[in-house]
Design a protein around this motif. Structure first.
Motif, mmCIF file in Angstrom:
data_model
loop_
_atom_site.group_PDB
_atom_site.id
_atom_site.type_symbol
_atom_site.label_atom_id
_atom_site.label_comp_id
_atom_site.label_asym_id
_atom_site.label_seq_id
_atom_site.Cartn_x
_atom_site.Cartn_y
_atom_site.Cartn_z
ATOM 1 N N UNK A 128 -0.709 -5.821 8.434
ATOM 2 C CA UNK A 128 -1.437 -5.400 7.239
ATOM 3 C C UNK A 128 -1.937 -6.672 6.567
ATOM 4 N N UNK A 129 -3.250 -6.742 6.307
ATOM 5 C CA UNK A 129 -3.850 -7.958 5.762
ATOM 6 C C UNK A 129 -4.415 -7.662 4.379
ATOM 7 N N UNK A 130 -4.090 -8.494 3.412
ATOM 8 C CA UNK A 130 -4.611 -8.343 2.060
ATOM 9 C C UNK A 130 -3.682 -9.003 1.061
ATOM 10 N N UNK A 131 -4.215 -9.356 -0.104
ATOM 11 C CA UNK A 131 -3.378 -9.980 -1.126
ATOM 12 C C UNK A 131 -2.327 -8.985 -1.616
ATOM 13 N N UNK A 151 -10.060 -9.895 0.161
ATOM 14 C CA UNK A 151 -8.598 -9.916 0.007
ATOM 15 C C UNK A 151 -8.013 -8.642 -0.570
ATOM 16 N N UNK A 152 -8.842 -7.828 -1.219
ATOM 17 C CA UNK A 152 -8.331 -6.599 -1.830
ATOM 18 C C UNK A 152 -8.831 -5.335 -1.117
ATOM 19 N N UNK A 153 -9.412 -5.514 0.056
ATOM 20 C CA UNK A 153 -9.811 -4.340 0.838
ATOM 21 C C UNK A 153 -8.595 -3.709 1.503
ATOM 22 N N UNK A 154 -7.709 -4.548 2.056
ATOM 23 C CA UNK A 154 -6.532 -4.034 2.738
ATOM 24 C C UNK A 154 -6.899 -3.405 4.068
#
Length: 471
Positions: free
Chosen positions: A114-117, A104-107
Motif C-alpha cells: 500500500x503506497x501513500x502518506x 501521496x494522498x491517492x493511496x
C-alpha cells in the motif's frame, strides 16, 4: 498460550479479509490529514477532523458504536465487559514533502504494497487493529472484555490529543498502541523539541528548510543578497546535491538531502546541515551570518548531542539523538528547530541545565515547544512477555521486548505498550530514502500487515486472559 487454539481460524480470517484491510487503509490515506490551522471545534484543522470522521464512518460500517471526543480524538467500541482492551492509532500524518512517484494522498496498491502518506505511519495500524477486533467478533471467540479502538489526530505534532483524551475520558484497562515495529516496545525515549534563536542579518541571508520537527529534512534553500552567484555556482560544482541559481536580486542555493525519521538520523542526510556547511566552508557569507552557519555545521554534524554536552547512552535504549528538522529566518533572527530523543534512564533534570548553559554561552535564545518524559516498564513484565510470545508464534521468530527510539502514545496513556504493526524484515523496492515512514513513496507491505491482524487478534485473547486472571 490461550490463543493458540484459535490460531488456524484467525489465520484463515485474516487472509480472507486481505482486500478489506487494503481498501480501509487506502480509504484513510485519501484524507490528507496534515495538521492545519486551528478552527472552531477543530483544534488541529479541518483535515485532521475529517480523518476522525472517516475513521468513525469505517467503524460504524462494521457495526461499532462511535464517539467523537471534541475532534481531539475519536473512539469505536464493541462488546460489553467489566474490563476493556484498547487499541490506539493516530490518523494524522506528516507533510507529504517532495520526491513522490505519484500523488501521496491517492493511496494505491502496487506490487504487494500500500503506497501513500500514512500507509505505514499510522493508518495501517488503525486498519490492522480494526480487522483484528472484527475477527474476534465474527469468529465468536469468547472473551470477557469489551474492545475500544481509539483514533488520535495530533501524534505527529505533540500528542496533545491523547493528553486531552486521558484527561476527559476513561482509558481502557490495558491498551496496545499500534505505532512501532513488533514485538513489544517496553520503553520509549523522552523527547525535547524547540527552536534555537540566533541573531543575524536576515536581509543578507535567509534559510528555509524542513517540514516537521521529527523529519530529517531532504531540502533546504538559502537566499543570499549581494553575492556573486556565478562564482558561488562554480564553487558548488565540487559538491554533490548543491544547486545555485540567480533569483530576484538574490543568489538562491539549494541543498538536497535524504529524509528519515528524527529518531533514526543515521538513515538520512540532513539538508540543513549540508547547506550550512557549504555556506560556511566556501565563505559565501561573512560576519555573524557565517558564524551562524558554523554553528549549524558544528552542532548538527553529529547526531547524538555531543556539541551541546548532553550525550548519553544506556543498555536498554542506546544513544540520545539530537537533530535539526526545520530552519526559518525573519526579523533579524534565524530559528533552528531541534528534536532530541533522550535515553530512557536519562533525566531531563540532568541534561536541560547543560543544554541551557551551552546556549547561554553562545548568546542564543530558546523557545521550548515540548519536553516529554521517557516511558519504561520492565522487559519481563507479563504483558510484554505474553505479547512478544504471540508475535514470535505467528512470525516464526525469537525476538525479545525492546526499547523504542521514537515516541508513541504509550508515553501518554496509562497501562499501555506499543506493539507493531511493523516488521523489521520489511524492505522497500525503492532507492535509498524512499518507502519508510516520513519518507517519499511511504509504503506498507501487505503480507506483513495481514500477519499483524493475526497477531492483534491473538493478542486480544491473551490480554483478556491476563486481565481476568487478576480478578
Amino acid at each position: 498460550m490461550v490463543s493458540e487454539r484459535y490460531a488456524k481460524q484467525i489465520e484463515e480470517y485474516a487472509r480472507a479479509h486481505r482486500q478489506e484491510l487494503v481498501d480501509t487503509v487506502i480509504r484513510l490515506i485519501g484524507v490528507p490529514s496534515v495538521k492545519g490551522e486551528a478552527l472552531e471545534g477543530m483544534p488541529f484543522g479541518e483535515n485532521c477532523a475529517r480523518a476522525l470522521e472517516e475513521g468513525m464512518a469505517v467503524c460504524k460500517e462494521y457495526g461499532m458504536e462511535v464517539e467523537n471526543h471534541d475532534n481531539y480524538a475519536a473512539s469505536a467500541t464493541w462488546g460489553h465487559g467489566d474490563k476493556e482492551i484498547g487499541f490506539v492509532a493516530h490518523l494524522d500524518v506528516v507533510p507529504a514533502g517532495e520526491g513522490w512517484a505519484g500523488d501521496p494522498f491517492a493511496g494505491i496498491e502496487r506490487d504487494g504494497y500500500i503506497v501513500g502518506r500514512g500507509s505505514r505511519d499510522n493508518k495501517a495500524g488503525f486498519g490492522a487493529a480494526l480487522m483484528a477486533m472484527n475477527c474476534v467478533r465474527d469468529l465468536e471467540i469468547p472473551i470477557k472484555s469489551s474492545l475500544r479502538l481509539i483514533m488520535g489526530s495530533d501524534e505527529e505534532s505533540g500528542m496533545s490529543d491523547m493528553e486531552y483524551y486521558v484527561k476527559h475520558c476513561k482509558v481502557p484497562d490495558f491498551s496496545v498502541v499500534t505505532d512501532c515495529l513488533f514485538p513489544v516496545a517496553h520503553g520509549e525515549k523522552g523527547r525535547l523539541c524547540g527552536d534555537i534563536l540566533v541573531d543575524m542579518n536576515t536581509d543578507i541571508l535567509r534559510l528555509s528548510g524542513g517540514e516537521a520537527p521529527n523529519i530529517i529534512p531532504s531540502k533546504c534553500t538559502a537566499y543570499v543578497r549581494g553575492a556573486d552567484w556565478v562564482a558561488i555556482r562554480a564553487k558548488a560544482e565540487k559538491y554533490e546535491g548543491i544547486q545555485v541559481a540567480e533569483g530576484d536580486g538574490e543568489t538562491v542555493i539549494t541543498a538536497q538531502g535524504v529524509s528519515a525519521h528524527a529518531s533514526e538520523p543515521e538513515k538520512g542526510v540532513n539538508a540543513i546541515w549540508k547547506l550550512a556547511s557549504f555556506l560556511f566552508d566556501e565563505e559565501v557569507v561573512t560576519g555573524r551570518e557565517r558564524e551562524a552557519m558554523g554553528f549549524i555545521k558544528e552542532a548538527f554534524g553529529r547526531h547524538y548531542g555531543e556539541y551541546f554536552g548532553i550525550s548519553f547512552e544506556d543498555e536498554d535504549s542506546g544513544k540520545t539523538t539530537l537533530i535539526t528538522g526545520m530552519v526559518s529566518c525573519g526579523q533579524g533572527k534565524m530559528r533552528v528547530n531541534i528534536d532530541s530523543r533522550y535515553s530512557v534512564t536519562d533525566k531531563k533534570e540532568r541534561f536541560m541545565p547543560i543544554f541551557g548553559e551551552k546556549l547561554e554561552r553562545l548568546g542564543y535564545g530558546f523557545d521550548l515547544m515540548s519536553l516529554t518524559d521517557s516511558h519504561y516498564i520492565p522487559g519481563n513484565h507479563p504483558v510484554a512477555l505474553r505479547l512478544t510470545d504471540v508475535f514470535n508464534y505467528v512470525a516464526g521468530e525469537d525476538k525479545k521486548p525492546y526499547v523504542l527510539a521514537g515516541g508513541t502514545y504509550a508515553s501518554k496513556i496509562p497501562n499501555s505498550v506499543a506493539f507493531g504493526p511493523g516488521n523489521a524484515r520489511e524492505s522497500f523496492p525503492y532507492e535509498k530514502g524512499h518507502g519508510d515512514a516520513h519518507q517519499p513513496d511511504e509504503s506498507q507491505d501487505i503480507g506483513y500487515l495481514v500477519d499483524a491482524v493475526k497477531i492483534y487478534a491473538m493478542a486480544i485473547v491473551e490480554l483478556d486472559h491476563i486481565l481476568h486472571s487478576q480478578e
